[in-house]
Enzyme design. Sequence first.
Site, mmCIF file in Angstrom:
data_model
loop_
_atom_site.group_PDB
_atom_site.id
_atom_site.type_symbol
_atom_site.label_atom_id
_atom_site.label_comp_id
_atom_site.label_asym_id
_atom_site.label_seq_id
_atom_site.Cartn_x
_atom_site.Cartn_y
_atom_site.Cartn_z
ATOM 1 N N TYR A 1 15.661 31.437 3.152
ATOM 2 C CA TYR A 1 14.561 32.253 3.665
ATOM 3 C C TYR A 1 14.742 32.563 5.155
ATOM 4 C CZ TYR A 1 11.862 31.250 -0.578
ATOM 5 O OH TYR A 1 11.424 31.157 -1.869
ATOM 6 N N LYS B 1 0.833 -1.193 0.000
ATOM 7 C CA LYS B 1 0.000 0.000 0.000
ATOM 8 C C LYS B 1 0.873 1.251 0.000
ATOM 9 C CE LYS B 1 -0.506 -0.049 5.051
ATOM 10 N NZ LYS B 1 -1.453 -0.040 6.176
#
Length: 815
Positions: free
Chosen positions: A710, A484
């Site tokens: 940043y 999965k």
Amino acid sequence: MSQKILKSIQNIPAEFSGNNTNLAIDTIAIDSRSLQNGPQTLFFALVGANNDAHRYIKDLIAIGVQNFVVTHIPEECEGKANFFVVENTLTALQQFAANYRSLFDFPIIGLTGSNGKTIVKEWLNFLLSPDYNIIRSPKSYNSQVGVPLSVIAINEQHNLGIFEAGISTHSEMEKLQKIIKPTIGILTNIGSAHDEGFINLENKVREKITLFENSEVVIYQKNEMVDSIIFSKAKTFTWSFDSQEADVFVYNATIKNDTTTIQYRYKGDSFELVIPFQDKASVENAISCLMVLLYFKYDEKTIQNRMELLYPVEMRLKVKNGINNCSIIDDSYSSDFQSLKIALDFLESQKQYKKKTVILSDIFQSGLSNDELYAKVSQLIVSNKIDRVIGIGETISAFEKKFANCITYKNTAEFISKFDDLNFANETILIKGARTFQFEEIVSLLEEKTHETVLEINLNAISHNLNFFKSKLKPNVKIMVMVKAFGYGNGGFEIAKLLEHHKVDYLGVAFADEGISLKSAGIHLPIMVLNPETTSFPAIIQHQLEPEIYSLKGLHAFLKIAEQKNLNQFPIHIKLDTGMHRLGFEDNTIDDLIATLKGNQTVKVKSILSHMATSDDLEYKDFAHSQIDLFEKLSSKLMAELQIKPLRHILNTSGISNFPNSQYDMARLGIGLYGVSNDAEEQKQLENVGTLKSVISQIRSIAAGESVGYGRRFIADKPTKIATIPIGYADGISRSWGNSTGFVTIKKSKASIVGSICMDMLMVDVTDIECAEGDQVIIFGESPTVTYMAQKLNTIPYEILTSISQRVKRVFYRE
């Protein structure tokens, strides 16, 4: 060759049982899944900790295999084939190979060591092939099984052999020595790889040099330990960076412009040669090759000319995404008959599309005449059901008519000029060619273009981890493997295909679309959908998926659709809630469940399952046992009331290890397949599966006081060298991993992440690392591991693995 095979098999201790003593055998096999098995195959039914090939003999007889080496004859196979009954089939295979080897008398080079064996082998093949017809181990076939299979490929036309031998514990090399019987021994670098199987380094060296017990000469880097334990009767031919007592003294190695100039002294004279590498390992491997050339008395000019043409050795078969919905298997660096057989088996195990194409160059050093060689290649192509063959080279072009649906080109340039006319789409393509044909140009044309960050998936490691957990299961316990969430972020189809090749019993997915994708891609294994939504029930039925049913509402909804479609005995799986309190029937709903299912013929309860909440934490062992006890009570009641005998399963990965007495009929393997365990000791037994790699885009220097990224979260306190890497949080790297919390690995050194991680980039401090733009960067893998990252980020490895974006290209490879 067939007569030598018959002579070899007749010389192993075996009891023959069969009706046909006029045996026709020309192929040895151990893999029942290979499409190359047929009437002339001798199949050794090997028995391992996790598998017993005897169970596949009936199926092999059905496809025409008639000759088997077995420890016992399966009851249903008596009288249906020829059987050589032995005590141990692996021992018999090794005895057979030793017998076969003794029928040939030409020089054999045997290599062992911790590192460099395969590279030295491939380089020696390149350096010596102009003068010899060489048989060598395919890829890294150096194990207790790989060595016999390699040696059995010798034929009458070969006049030099190069075989590598690898061991992981004591007493193994003695068996390989009897098979290889090297006349020339090479001991490559001795390092820490596989130390755990030996008492100490000296013990490991003693075991390894057992390979050279009867060699006429042993080549190695001179050191006191080896000198003291090498066989007194052995002639040695040594080299050294330090000791002038060595036969070859390397007194200088100068690096310049991506090359290394090696200056050495031999028999009182000085020489030099240039190799196109700079790293220490390549220099050492090149010197090992030099020693062989010197021993074979090659002249200085030939040595110089050939050594400067050495090349990087790619030891992996890689699966890549291609253009126009194609899947590419990249084996663009070698072309010999034995490795072609291996590549075709890999193609079959990894094919994503029904249509199969092989792009193949001329094949060299087969030891066969061209007529015999290409007849055998044609047989391989037919047995592997290849739809299209594209041959490149003068020789294969001359044999074009031996292949159905074949087109040939004289050289790679001609193929490239006609590329647009070939219409590659919706197919699996094996690209296999000798280095001289430069098939990497073909790979570049066919490969889907993505950015330079890739997640490499080691299929060998997945196989190892699967077998590790299978070895913990009782013989009759089945195994379901969870694929999965895109195979826990590693890739869905490719891993499912490998698991199908390993004959696991079930695959598990979370939602219907995951299962539909696998079924549409050609996966035939039964697939359980663990969290099916009621709206997906029609699609589940259409694609023959098997839903987990966890509520009365869901059951009624499914039964309604099942009745409308007139289904009969459609498989479903009943989920019980035993304490996880997530999904499942609770104790107070069991009677209603029984009433609803009793007498219903539209569905069949294929399994009953539950999920443990604390299987990984033995502090909650009592709670885990309470779940198991409740599961036993509720499942037994269901089985008794409904008079059914479905599979029962409750254990996940950590449950397999921690609760071995509760395996029931099946266990579910999840994160463990991908190399992650909650137990530190068990973690040592697993192999790393995924390595996330990128490259350095740019390097800049900043002064003290300047900032990076940043928010100026990093301000340099001294002159600093910064490298920018093209991977960021959009690729799945948590922003919390930035600002000196995490690191990447460059040139085997840690480079701290500085400043904020951006959407598509991150920056690292490489002040103390000798690196350049374009150099490789490891984001996670061996270092840092996903477990380490999870600990630092206060999360679990699952989250890190499943967060890797789909825009990151997955490359699957097998060593």
